[in-house]
Scaffold this motif. Structure first.
Motif, mmCIF file in Angstrom:
data_model
loop_
_atom_site.group_PDB
_atom_site.id
_atom_site.type_symbol
_atom_site.label_atom_id
_atom_site.label_comp_id
_atom_site.label_asym_id
_atom_site.label_seq_id
_atom_site.Cartn_x
_atom_site.Cartn_y
_atom_site.Cartn_z
ATOM 1 N N GLU A 1 0.803 -1.053 -0.033
ATOM 2 C CA GLU A 1 -0.098 -0.028 0.041
ATOM 3 C C GLU A 1 0.967 1.407 0.027
ATOM 4 O O GLU A 1 0.319 2.533 0.139
ATOM 5 C CB GLU A 1 -0.889 0.042 1.219
ATOM 6 C CG GLU A 1 -1.956 -1.079 0.966
ATOM 7 C CD GLU A 1 -3.078 -0.996 2.309
ATOM 8 O OE1 GLU A 1 -4.088 -1.622 2.333
ATOM 9 O OE2 GLU A 1 -2.589 -0.468 3.374
ATOM 10 N N VAL B 1 -1.393 4.537 -0.610
ATOM 11 C CA VAL B 1 -2.681 4.622 -0.523
ATOM 12 C C VAL B 1 -3.423 5.349 0.475
ATOM 13 O O VAL B 1 -3.266 5.112 1.469
ATOM 14 C CB VAL B 1 -3.260 3.086 -0.658
ATOM 15 C CG1 VAL B 1 -4.740 2.959 -0.635
ATOM 16 C CG2 VAL B 1 -2.706 2.423 -1.581
ATOM 17 N N CYS B 2 -4.177 6.223 0.189
ATOM 18 C CA CYS B 2 -4.927 7.194 1.108
ATOM 19 C C CYS B 2 -5.774 6.276 1.792
ATOM 20 O O CYS B 2 -6.599 5.741 1.010
ATOM 21 C CB CYS B 2 -5.369 8.558 0.283
ATOM 22 S SG CYS B 2 -6.246 9.374 1.303
ATOM 23 N N PRO B 3 -6.034 6.275 3.141
ATOM 24 C CA PRO B 3 -6.893 5.562 3.755
ATOM 25 C C PRO B 3 -8.468 6.058 3.673
ATOM 26 O O PRO B 3 -9.365 5.236 3.756
ATOM 27 C CB PRO B 3 -6.383 5.282 5.198
ATOM 28 C CG PRO B 3 -5.157 5.943 5.118
ATOM 29 C CD PRO B 3 -4.986 6.708 3.927
ATOM 30 N N CYS C 1 -9.681 7.728 0.663
ATOM 31 C CA CYS C 1 -10.440 7.217 -0.578
ATOM 32 C C CYS C 1 -9.823 6.097 -1.375
ATOM 33 O O CYS C 1 -10.209 5.865 -2.560
ATOM 34 C CB CYS C 1 -10.309 8.800 -1.430
ATOM 35 S SG CYS C 1 -8.658 9.073 -1.961
ATOM 36 N N ARG C 2 -8.859 5.420 -0.766
ATOM 37 C CA ARG C 2 -8.349 4.294 -1.287
ATOM 38 C C ARG C 2 -7.819 4.496 -2.640
ATOM 39 O O ARG C 2 -7.813 3.775 -3.698
ATOM 40 C CB ARG C 2 -9.167 3.150 -1.411
ATOM 41 C CG ARG C 2 -10.015 2.841 -0.034
ATOM 42 C CD ARG C 2 -8.910 2.575 1.213
ATOM 43 N NE ARG C 2 -8.025 1.192 0.589
ATOM 44 C CZ ARG C 2 -7.062 0.973 1.712
ATOM 45 N NH1 ARG C 2 -6.693 1.495 2.484
ATOM 46 N NH2 ARG C 2 -6.361 -0.131 1.156
ATOM 47 N N THR C 3 -7.072 5.566 -2.952
ATOM 48 C CA THR C 3 -6.308 5.834 -4.139
ATOM 49 C C THR C 3 -4.855 6.211 -3.862
ATOM 50 O O THR C 3 -4.502 6.912 -2.729
ATOM 51 C CB THR C 3 -6.855 7.149 -4.752
ATOM 52 O OG1 THR C 3 -7.231 8.409 -3.987
ATOM 53 C CG2 THR C 3 -8.338 6.823 -5.159
ATOM 54 N N TRP C 4 -3.881 6.131 -4.871
ATOM 55 C CA TRP C 4 -2.578 6.316 -4.653
ATOM 56 C C TRP C 4 -2.458 7.877 -4.614
ATOM 57 O O TRP C 4 -2.765 8.345 -5.656
ATOM 58 C CB TRP C 4 -1.601 5.886 -5.672
ATOM 59 C CG TRP C 4 -1.693 4.232 -5.662
ATOM 60 C CD1 TRP C 4 -2.509 3.280 -5.815
ATOM 61 C CD2 TRP C 4 -0.620 3.504 -4.856
ATOM 62 N NE1 TRP C 4 -1.838 2.015 -5.608
ATOM 63 C CE2 TRP C 4 -0.709 2.231 -4.962
ATOM 64 C CE3 TRP C 4 0.493 4.005 -4.317
ATOM 65 C CZ2 TRP C 4 0.010 1.388 -4.303
ATOM 66 C CZ3 TRP C 4 1.363 3.149 -3.570
ATOM 67 C CH2 TRP C 4 1.321 1.729 -3.371
#
Length: 265
Positions: free
Chosen positions: A37, A48-50, A52-55
């Protein structure tokens, strides 16, 4: 003051955003994330942003206060985008690059050992034959014609007689096929019955021949067994026997003598 005719467009954001804004969320430690992650390579350091779950890239990773760059929750180009609350969140880089790379390599090796690289081809499922195709070898011309007539009475497509459905076409082909092959089928059936009868007669003759070869030996063995029984019975004769015992003994001797006479013929 003149009003602009063109709609304002968003300016291109700088690669390293220079702002003092800090997210209200607590600082995010890299060690709390999974090895896949985050990426600690200097060329593309990100995680990975917790929220929005995007890199998301990490801004100023070599300083004392690295943080995530501002980013949106929706995809690029959507109307009324909403900024992610994880923007400008502080990041604690408490993970060594070599240790991270070792954990990532071990995880990949374990996954590769657990999964097979062999491609298993899905077997092709054969099309199930129709009922008429299954019963075709067992039907004669009369039965096939009855099935065809019964289908025509109950089918809405085949009833007028101008068109045929798929099942009606199969039955019509079955009727024509059985009519054409009926003489050969009856001849083959007769030949099989004759062959079965000849085989049964041959087995009966074979049993008779085998019994003829062993009949003399069986007769001699039976005669010898009756002689032995008769001699053993004669030795049991005793003047001290009672009348009832003497009567039973004489009856047994008479029966054995009759058997000897019958086997000696």
């Amino acid at each position: 003051m003149s009003v602009p005719t063109l709609e304002p467009t968003a300016r291109q954001r700088l690669r390293r955003t220079r702002t003092r804004a800090v997210s209200t969320l607590p600082a995010l430690a890299v060690s709390t994330l999974r090895p896949h992650e985050y990426d600690l390579r200097p060329a593309c350091i990100s995680l990975v942003c917790p929220s929005c779950r995007t890199w998301v890239p990490i801004n100023k990773p070599g300083t004392l206060r690295p943080k995530l760059v501002p980013h949106h929750m929706e995809e690029a180009g959507t109307k009324a985008p909403r900024r992610c609350p994880g923007s400008h969140r502080l990041v604690v880089l408490d993970m060594d690059i070599e240790r991270w790379w070792q954990r990532l390599t071990e995880g990949v090796a374990e996954t590769n050992g657990r999964r097979s690289n062999r491609v298993t081809m899905k077997p092709k499922v054969a099309v199930a034959p129709a009922i008429t195709q299954i019963l075709a070898p067992l039907l004669d011309a009369k039965v096939a014609l009855k099935l065809y007539e019964a289908h025509n009475k109950g089918c809405a497509v085949c009833a007028p007689g101008t068109l045929r459905c798929s099942e009606g076409g199969r039955l019509a082909h079955l009727v024509a096929h059985t009519k054409r092959t009926e003489p050969a089928r009856r001849a083959a059936l007769t030949a099989r019955e004759e062959l079965a009868e000849q085989r049964e007669q041959g087995l009966w003759v074979l049993r008779e021949l085998q019994w003829a070869l062993t009949a003399a030996a069986v007769r001699r063995a039976d005669l010898q067994r009756v002689h032995d029984a008769l001699e053993a019975t004669l030795q049991q004769h005793n003047p001290q026997l009672t009348d009832w015992a003497r009567a039973d003994l004489m009856s047994a001797i008479t029966m054995l003598a009759t058997k000897v006479e019958q086997l000696s013929r």
